[in-house]
Structures are given as C-alpha cells and as structure tokens.
Design a protein around this motif. Structure first.
Motif, PDB file in Angstrom:
ATOM      1  N   PHE A 195      44.191  44.231  41.794  1.00 30.05           N
ATOM      2  CA  PHE A 195      43.230  43.511  40.965  1.00 30.05           C
ATOM      3  C   PHE A 195      42.512  42.468  41.812  1.00 30.05           C
ATOM      4  O   PHE A 195      43.148  41.761  42.608  1.00 30.05           O
ATOM      5  CB  PHE A 195      43.932  42.823  39.793  1.00 30.05           C
ATOM      6  CG  PHE A 195      44.508  43.785  38.794  1.00 30.05           C
ATOM      7  CD1 PHE A 195      43.726  44.315  37.779  1.00 30.05           C
ATOM      8  CD2 PHE A 195      45.847  44.175  38.871  1.00 30.05           C
ATOM      9  CE1 PHE A 195      44.258  45.207  36.859  1.00 30.05           C
ATOM     10  CE2 PHE A 195      46.384  45.063  37.967  1.00 30.05           C
ATOM     11  CZ  PHE A 195      45.580  45.577  36.951  1.00 30.05           C
ATOM     12  N   THR A 196      41.208  42.375  41.628  1.00 30.31           N
ATOM     13  CA  THR A 196      40.416  41.363  42.312  1.00 30.31           C
ATOM     14  C   THR A 196      40.168  40.200  41.363  1.00 30.31           C
ATOM     15  O   THR A 196      39.646  40.386  40.258  1.00 30.31           O
ATOM     16  CB  THR A 196      39.067  41.941  42.780  1.00 30.31           C
ATOM     17  OG1 THR A 196      39.327  43.041  43.664  1.00 30.31           O
ATOM     18  CG2 THR A 196      38.258  40.886  43.523  1.00 30.31           C
ATOM     19  N   LEU A 197      40.576  38.991  41.763  1.00 33.63           N
ATOM     20  CA  LEU A 197      40.456  37.790  40.930  1.00 33.63           C
ATOM     21  C   LEU A 197      39.133  37.097  41.268  1.00 33.63           C
ATOM     22  O   LEU A 197      39.048  36.269  42.170  1.00 33.63           O
ATOM     23  CB  LEU A 197      41.651  36.870  41.163  1.00 33.63           C
ATOM     24  CG  LEU A 197      43.025  37.543  41.027  1.00 33.63           C
ATOM     25  CD1 LEU A 197      44.141  36.549  41.317  1.00 33.63           C
ATOM     26  CD2 LEU A 197      43.199  38.141  39.636  1.00 33.63           C
TER      27      LEU A 197
ATOM     28  N   LEU B 182      37.429  34.905  39.747  1.00 35.85           N
ATOM     29  CA  LEU B 182      37.357  33.456  39.506  1.00 35.85           C
ATOM     30  C   LEU B 182      38.168  32.670  40.526  1.00 35.85           C
ATOM     31  O   LEU B 182      38.201  31.440  40.472  1.00 35.85           O
ATOM     32  CB  LEU B 182      37.837  33.136  38.086  1.00 35.85           C
ATOM     33  CG  LEU B 182      36.989  33.731  36.946  1.00 35.85           C
ATOM     34  CD1 LEU B 182      37.567  33.352  35.599  1.00 35.85           C
ATOM     35  CD2 LEU B 182      35.539  33.253  37.051  1.00 35.85           C
ATOM     36  N   GLN B 183      38.808  33.392  41.433  1.00 32.38           N
ATOM     37  CA  GLN B 183      39.572  32.722  42.500  1.00 32.38           C
ATOM     38  C   GLN B 183      39.089  33.216  43.863  1.00 32.38           C
ATOM     39  O   GLN B 183      39.878  33.638  44.719  1.00 32.38           O
ATOM     40  CB  GLN B 183      41.065  32.969  42.315  1.00 32.38           C
ATOM     41  CG  GLN B 183      41.609  32.380  41.005  1.00 32.38           C
ATOM     42  CD  GLN B 183      43.118  32.505  40.894  1.00 32.38           C
ATOM     43  OE1 GLN B 183      43.828  32.584  41.893  1.00 32.38           O
ATOM     44  NE2 GLN B 183      43.612  32.515  39.666  1.00 32.38           N
ATOM     45  N   ASP B 184      37.766  33.167  44.013  1.00 33.00           N
ATOM     46  CA  ASP B 184      37.123  33.509  45.294  1.00 33.00           C
ATOM     47  C   ASP B 184      37.446  34.919  45.768  1.00 33.00           C
ATOM     48  O   ASP B 184      37.565  35.177  46.978  1.00 33.00           O
ATOM     49  CB  ASP B 184      37.509  32.488  46.376  1.00 33.00           C
ATOM     50  CG  ASP B 184      37.059  31.073  46.027  1.00 33.00           C
ATOM     51  OD1 ASP B 184      35.942  30.946  45.467  1.00 33.00           O
ATOM     52  OD2 ASP B 184      37.811  30.133  46.287  1.00 33.00           O
ATOM     53  N   GLY B 185      37.600  35.845  44.799  1.00 41.62           N
ATOM     54  CA  GLY B 185      37.820  37.237  45.165  1.00 41.62           C
ATOM     55  C   GLY B 185      39.210  37.543  45.699  1.00 41.62           C
ATOM     56  O   GLY B 185      39.403  38.574  46.358  1.00 41.62           O
ATOM     57  N   ALA B 186      40.154  36.681  45.430  1.00 39.74           N
ATOM     58  CA  ALA B 186      41.531  36.944  45.886  1.00 39.74           C
ATOM     59  C   ALA B 186      42.030  38.260  45.293  1.00 39.74           C
ATOM     60  O   ALA B 186      41.703  38.613  44.156  1.00 39.74           O
ATOM     61  CB  ALA B 186      42.449  35.798  45.476  1.00 39.74           C
ATOM     62  N   GLU B 187      42.807  38.988  46.079  1.00 38.08           N
ATOM     63  CA  GLU B 187      43.310  40.279  45.627  1.00 38.08           C
ATOM     64  C   GLU B 187      44.792  40.204  45.290  1.00 38.08           C
ATOM     65  O   GLU B 187      45.571  39.565  46.004  1.00 38.08           O
ATOM     66  CB  GLU B 187      43.068  41.346  46.698  1.00 38.08           C
ATOM     67  CG  GLU B 187      41.587  41.636  46.913  1.00 38.08           C
ATOM     68  CD  GLU B 187      41.363  42.843  47.797  1.00 38.08           C
ATOM     69  OE1 GLU B 187      42.295  43.214  48.554  1.00 38.08           O
ATOM     70  OE2 GLU B 187      40.257  43.420  47.737  1.00 38.08           O
ATOM     71  N   LEU B 188      45.146  40.852  44.182  1.00 43.53           N
ATOM     72  CA  LEU B 188      46.524  40.862  43.702  1.00 43.53           C
ATOM     73  C   LEU B 188      47.017  42.305  43.644  1.00 43.53           C
ATOM     74  O   LEU B 188      46.698  43.049  42.709  1.00 43.53           O
ATOM     75  CB  LEU B 188      46.608  40.227  42.312  1.00 43.53           C
ATOM     76  CG  LEU B 188      47.984  40.180  41.653  1.00 43.53           C
ATOM     77  CD1 LEU B 188      48.936  39.308  42.446  1.00 43.53           C
ATOM     78  CD2 LEU B 188      47.863  39.685  40.216  1.00 43.53           C
ATOM     79  N   PRO B 189      47.776  42.744  44.644  1.00 45.88           N
ATOM     80  CA  PRO B 189      48.314  44.111  44.604  1.00 45.88           C
ATOM     81  C   PRO B 189      49.474  44.205  43.615  1.00 45.88           C
ATOM     82  O   PRO B 189      50.412  43.416  43.690  1.00 45.88           O
ATOM     83  CB  PRO B 189      48.788  44.348  46.046  1.00 45.88           C
ATOM     84  CG  PRO B 189      49.059  42.984  46.585  1.00 45.88           C
ATOM     85  CD  PRO B 189      48.129  42.034  45.878  1.00 45.88           C
ATOM     86  N   VAL B 190      49.382  45.163  42.692  1.00 49.50           N
ATOM     87  CA  VAL B 190      50.425  45.325  41.672  1.00 49.50           C
ATOM     88  C   VAL B 190      51.211  46.613  41.897  1.00 49.50           C
ATOM     89  O   VAL B 190      52.442  46.608  41.879  1.00 49.50           O
ATOM     90  CB  VAL B 190      49.807  45.302  40.259  1.00 49.50           C
ATOM     91  CG1 VAL B 190      50.888  45.517  39.204  1.00 49.50           C
ATOM     92  CG2 VAL B 190      49.084  43.978  40.015  1.00 49.50           C
TER      93      VAL B 190
END
Length: 227
Positions: free
Chosen positions: A14-16, A18-26
């Motif tokens: 997931f690309t966040l 609202l948090q400068d494009g931070a990526e969250l691998p799930v």
C-alpha cells in the motif's frame, strides 16, 4: 491435485499518499492452495495481512505481484489483472464472500436482498424467495423483519442477513471474514453447520475465525501468516 484456489508469489504493498508516498508492504511472496472440500483458516497476529489476502482473493484489492487462479467449472481463471467483467462473472457464480460489514441498500427489503444473488443467476423468483426465507428462518431472524430494510437492524441481525446472502447460492468458493463475530451461541452454531455443509458439497472455504472454538470445529487446517 485438483485445486479450487491456487495463489502464488502474492505481494501487496500500500502506498500512503498522505505520508509522502511511504510504502507499506503487507503481503510478501504469499502462496495459498485450497482444494475443494477444504476449509483453510487464516491465522496470525493483527496486521499479518489476513483481511488483505481475503480481499485479494475476492478481487477487491489488486496484488502488486503474483498470481491468483480460481477454478471456474473445468478451468482455472486468472484473477490478477482480469477484466472487470471477468471479476463480476466470478463473483456472480463462483465466489461467495462474507465481509465484516453488510452493505445496506436503502429501502430494499431484507428478503429481497438475500434473494438477489439467486435472481442474478436466473433462478425463478418464487424459488429464490423460498430459499431466502428458509435461510433467514434457519438463522433465527424474526419473520416480521423480512420485509424491512436491514439498515436499522442490530449488528448481529445485519450479520445474519450478510451470511444468508452468501449461503443462498451454492458457491464453489467461500471467503468468510469473521462470520460469527457478532453472533450469539445459537446462531454461531448455525453458521458452523452451514460451513460444514458447504464443505460436504465440496466447496473450498477460506476464513478468518478469531473464535478458537469455531476455528477448531470448521477448519481442516490453518494457514499461518507472519506479520
């Protein structure tokens, strides 16, 4: 080996925004194979990606990478990257899904809401109504509520409508996200019986069951997901 679900090398990030494009691998290199008649319980800590995997299997989330092949009749159909018409076709006749929330349509009576999946398959209205009413009665939803829209029902009542809407069709694949979470013991037992009956007709079931008693009663094996 005949498979109903064959998922390989699944990844979902997931690309966040609202948090400068931070990526969250799930999901990372996740593989899941389910045979007809199995009930696989997804286990693991909160945040391990259980609900994400379920939504990928239903086509709500598009994986970042990997493959999901679902049995449709005698063929395996690739879900990842499939055209919307293919996803809708699979949902209409192949995949049943119980989410944690009922998507309520204003002013649509409960019995009609439960009938709709059958009507979409061309089942005659009187047959669909009988099937819907039988399931609603079995799930102990009072008959006085059948003609009312479920928007004002309690959480447990809405969940029973959700379950009836899924089990009204004999889907070959069932995805169940906490189906008994809002239910009392009697209705929890009804749902466990419905799952066992689905397995007996060779449905492939993937579920999230935080209730250990329910999981032990219905699952043929666990699939541990690491956070």
């Amino acid at each position: 080996m005949t498979l109903a679900i064959d998922a390989n090398a699944l990844a979902k990030t997931f690309t966040l925004h609202l948090q400068d494009g931070a990526e969250l691998p799930v999901l990372r290199d996740t593989a899941l194979k389910v045979k007809p008649g199995e009930c696989v319980a997804l286990t693991g800590r909160s945040g391990a990606g259980k609900s994400t995997l379920m939504r990928c299997l239903y086509g709500n989330y598009r994986p970042t990478g990997g493959s999901i092949r679902l049995r449709e009749g005698d063929e395996m159909v690739e879900l990842v990257g499939a055209e919307p018409r293919v996803v809708l076709r699979l949902r209409r006749a192949t995949i049943g899904y119980v989410s944690q929330f009922l998507r309520v349509i204003p002013r649509i009576p409960t019995v009609r809401l439960v009938m709709e999946p059958l009507l979409a398959l061309g089942v005659e209205e009187d047959v669909a109504r009988t099937r819907a009413e039988t399931l609603l009665a079995r799930l102990n939803l009072p008959e006085r509520l059948w003609t009312l829209p479920p928007a004002t029902f309690s959480g447990g009542e809405q969940q029973r409508v959700n379950i009836a809407r899924c089990f009204v069709v004999d889907y070959p694949i069932l995805l169940l996200d906490e189906p008994t979470a809002s239910l009392d013991p009697d209705n929890r037992q009804v749902v466990m019986d419905l799952i066992k009956e689905a397995r007996e007709r060779a449905a492939a079931v993937v579920g999230i069951f935080h209730d250990v008693e329910v999981r032990s009663a219905v699952a043929s094996r666990n699939f541990e997901m690491a956070a």
